[in-house]
Design a protein around this motif. Structure first.
Motif, PDB file in Angstrom:
ATOM      1  N   CYS A   1       0.841  -1.201   0.000  1.00 22.93           N
ATOM      2  CA  CYS A   1       0.000   0.000   0.000  1.00 22.93           C
ATOM      3  C   CYS A   1       0.875   1.251   0.000  1.00 22.93           C
ATOM      4  CB  CYS A   1      -0.909  -0.039   1.226  1.00 22.93           C
ATOM      5  SG  CYS A   1      -1.630   1.542   1.683  1.00 22.93           S
ATOM      6  N   PHE A   2       1.879   1.272   0.841  1.00 20.07           N
ATOM      7  CA  PHE A   2       2.759   2.426   0.975  1.00 20.07           C
ATOM      8  C   PHE A   2       3.475   2.716  -0.351  1.00 20.07           C
ATOM      9  CE2 PHE A   2       6.688   4.621   2.203  1.00 20.07           C
ATOM     10  CZ  PHE A   2       6.208   5.584   3.081  1.00 20.07           C
ATOM     11  N   GLU A   3       4.013   1.664  -0.972  1.00 19.65           N
ATOM     12  CA  GLU A   3       4.733   1.840  -2.232  1.00 19.65           C
ATOM     13  C   GLU A   3       3.796   2.253  -3.366  1.00 19.65           C
ATOM     14  OE1 GLU A   3       7.245  -1.384  -3.339  1.00 19.65           O
ATOM     15  OE2 GLU A   3       8.348  -1.387  -1.449  1.00 19.65           O
ATOM     16  N   GLU A   4       2.573   1.736  -3.333  1.00 16.78           N
ATOM     17  CA  GLU A   4       1.608   2.109  -4.374  1.00 16.78           C
ATOM     18  C   GLU A   4       1.259   3.587  -4.283  1.00 16.78           C
ATOM     19  OE1 GLU A   4      -1.238   2.275  -7.398  1.00 16.78           O
ATOM     20  OE2 GLU A   4       0.512   1.020  -7.039  1.00 16.78           O
ATOM     21  N   ILE A   5       1.057   4.079  -3.077  1.00 17.26           N
ATOM     22  CA  ILE A   5       0.758   5.504  -2.908  1.00 17.26           C
ATOM     23  C   ILE A   5       1.961   6.340  -3.337  1.00 17.26           C
ATOM     24  CG2 ILE A   5       0.224   7.311  -1.214  1.00 17.26           C
ATOM     25  CD1 ILE A   5      -1.302   5.090   0.324  1.00 17.26           C
ATOM     26  N   ARG A   6       3.137   5.866  -2.980  1.00 20.10           N
ATOM     27  CA  ARG A   6       4.362   6.561  -3.385  1.00 20.10           C
ATOM     28  C   ARG A   6       4.465   6.612  -4.909  1.00 20.10           C
ATOM     29  NH1 ARG A   6       7.300  10.654  -3.420  1.00 20.10           N
ATOM     30  NH2 ARG A   6       9.431  10.374  -4.113  1.00 20.10           N
ATOM     31  N   HIS A   7       4.097   5.520  -5.569  1.00 15.50           N
ATOM     32  CA  HIS A   7       4.118   5.474  -7.030  1.00 15.50           C
ATOM     33  C   HIS A   7       3.165   6.516  -7.616  1.00 15.50           C
ATOM     34  CE1 HIS A   7       3.901   4.016 -11.145  1.00 15.50           C
ATOM     35  NE2 HIS A   7       2.588   3.918 -11.011  1.00 15.50           N
TER      36      HIS A   7
ATOM     37  N   ASP B   1       0.119  -1.371 -17.478  1.00 14.94           N
ATOM     38  CA  ASP B   1      -0.568  -0.844 -16.302  1.00 14.94           C
ATOM     39  C   ASP B   1       0.294   0.249 -15.669  1.00 14.94           C
ATOM     40  OD1 ASP B   1      -1.879  -0.373 -13.902  1.00 14.94           O
ATOM     41  OD2 ASP B   1      -2.344  -2.481 -13.551  1.00 14.94           O
ATOM     42  N   ASP B   2      -0.147   1.499 -15.785  1.00 13.52           N
ATOM     43  CA  ASP B   2       0.584   2.616 -15.198  1.00 13.52           C
ATOM     44  C   ASP B   2       0.134   2.911 -13.776  1.00 13.52           C
ATOM     45  OD1 ASP B   2       2.096   3.091 -17.499  1.00 13.52           O
ATOM     46  OD2 ASP B   2       0.530   4.353 -18.379  1.00 13.52           O
ATOM     47  N   PHE B   3      -1.058   2.458 -13.423  1.00 11.80           N
ATOM     48  CA  PHE B   3      -1.594   2.731 -12.092  1.00 11.80           C
ATOM     49  C   PHE B   3      -0.980   1.800 -11.050  1.00 11.80           C
ATOM     50  CE2 PHE B   3      -5.195   2.438  -8.948  1.00 11.80           C
ATOM     51  CZ  PHE B   3      -5.000   3.699  -8.419  1.00 11.80           C
ATOM     52  N   VAL B   4      -1.010   0.510 -11.326  1.00 12.43           N
ATOM     53  CA  VAL B   4      -0.315  -0.483 -10.486  1.00 12.43           C
ATOM     54  C   VAL B   4       0.632  -1.242 -11.411  1.00 12.43           C
ATOM     55  CG1 VAL B   4      -0.543  -2.472  -8.953  1.00 12.43           C
ATOM     56  CG2 VAL B   4      -2.333  -0.729  -8.974  1.00 12.43           C
ATOM     57  N   PRO B   5       1.887  -0.851 -11.473  1.00  7.21           N
ATOM     58  CA  PRO B   5       2.831  -1.462 -12.407  1.00  7.21           C
ATOM     59  C   PRO B   5       2.945  -2.980 -12.238  1.00  7.21           C
ATOM     60  CG  PRO B   5       3.751   0.540 -11.485  1.00  7.21           C
ATOM     61  CD  PRO B   5       2.500   0.249 -10.705  1.00  7.21           C
TER      62      PRO B   5
END
Length: 310
Positions: A200-206, A256-260
């Motif tokens: 979750c943390f890395e996804e938000i950072r992305h 997928d650019d949202f969740v690589p």
């Protein structure tokens, strides 16, 4: 020395404004308004607009299902709701989990059509989504315990001989993967995780990659701890799968650019299951693998289900 107090006051004002903005954005992002819970319309600016006919067809299919409204109570006393659809195969149930700010009917069109294979379905509204209670979205970290409640519901309602498959899209995929290490019931035969994030943390950072890491990311995580009572760094799908032997099929679009797609690749490598597969769809964007490569998706899912005897 009065100017020191002016400067200090100005700094405190900036800090106060900064925290007010971040708290506002956090609450706006991680809570669902009544309007948002109704689902977002597919307009011409949506990447899914090209598949509008398909989406409308499957949403209507969901509405037309002869379904039973069911519910469970979460560990933190929320009423979570879902829809049970009985099919030809009554002793095999697929529990379907939707993505971020969607709902039970929302991602149904973008997830694999298990109904055509004859399986019974339990399509749930995750906490703070649809008709389920809850204020804050847990990004899989809170919802992983809800998965256990739904598994328990199925086994109590339909018997210990019932086999279960967990299927999730996007945040729903993260949810079932994060739950994997908690699941001890042998009736759960496998997981199908489509375009899920590991952290979750890395996804938000992305998603906030153009924003300075410090102090934004630590502040967002602090807001999560204070308001939603969970640490975004504490649980990841990768770590959970490293402690799970449940068979898993991961699916991800390479565009997928949202969740690589590296999220699914990492989760595949981390899984300790003897049966694990990863299907990458070359031209698919987020949550579009099924509608863009239906035949390839269909073949891979059927093969996986045969391997796990489901």
């Amino acid at each position: 020395m009065w100017w020191l107090f002016v400067i200090l006051g100005f700094i405190l004002l900036l800090v106060g404004v900064y925290f007010a903005i971040v708290i506002h954005l956090y609450k706006k992002t991680f809570t669902n308004t009544k309007l948002e819970r109704q689902g977002i319309a597919i307009n011409e600016n949506s990447p899914y607009y090209a598949f509008k006919e398909h989406i409308v067809k499957y949403k209507q299919m969901f509405l037309d299902f002869k379904k039973e409204e069911v519910s469970v109570i979460s560990n933190d006393n929320l009423t979570l709701r879902g829809y049970f659809v009985e099919n030809k195969i009554k002793d095999k149930v697929v529990i379907v989990f939707h993505g971020f700010k969607s709902k039970a009917s929302g991602d149904f069109a973008l997830s694999y059509d298990y109904y055509q294979l004859g399986y019974s379905l339990l399509i749930v509204d995750q906490r703070a989504h649809g008709t389920s209670e809850g204020k804050y979205i847990g990004m899989g970290i809170l919802e992983r315990y809800d998965v256990l409640k739904w598994i328990d519901f199925v086994l109590k309602r339909f018997g210990e001989n019932t086999s279960i498959l967990l299927s999730g899209t996007s945040m729903g995929a993260a949810t079932v993967m994060m739950a994997s290490e908690l699941i001890k019931t042998p009736q759960v035969k496998g997981i199908v995780a489509d375009c899920g994030f590991s952290s979750c943390f890395e996804e938000i950072r992305h998603c906030l990659k153009k924003v300075p890491y410090f102090p934004v990311m630590p502040t967002i995580n602090l807001c999560s701890k204070i308001f939603a009572k969970y640490d975004m760094k504490k649980v990841t799908a990768e770590k959970s799968l490293a402690n799970s032997k449940i068979p898993i099929l991961l699916v991800h679009g390479e565009k997928d650019d949202f969740v690589p797609s590296y999220n699914s690749k990492r989760c595949y490598e981390a899984s300790k299951s003897e049966i694990k597969e990863c299907l990458l769809i070359k031209d698919a964007f987020h949550a579009a693998s099924y509608v863009l490569a239906t035949d390839e998706y269909d073949k891979k899912v059927k093969s996986f289900l045969e391997k796990i005897n489901f």
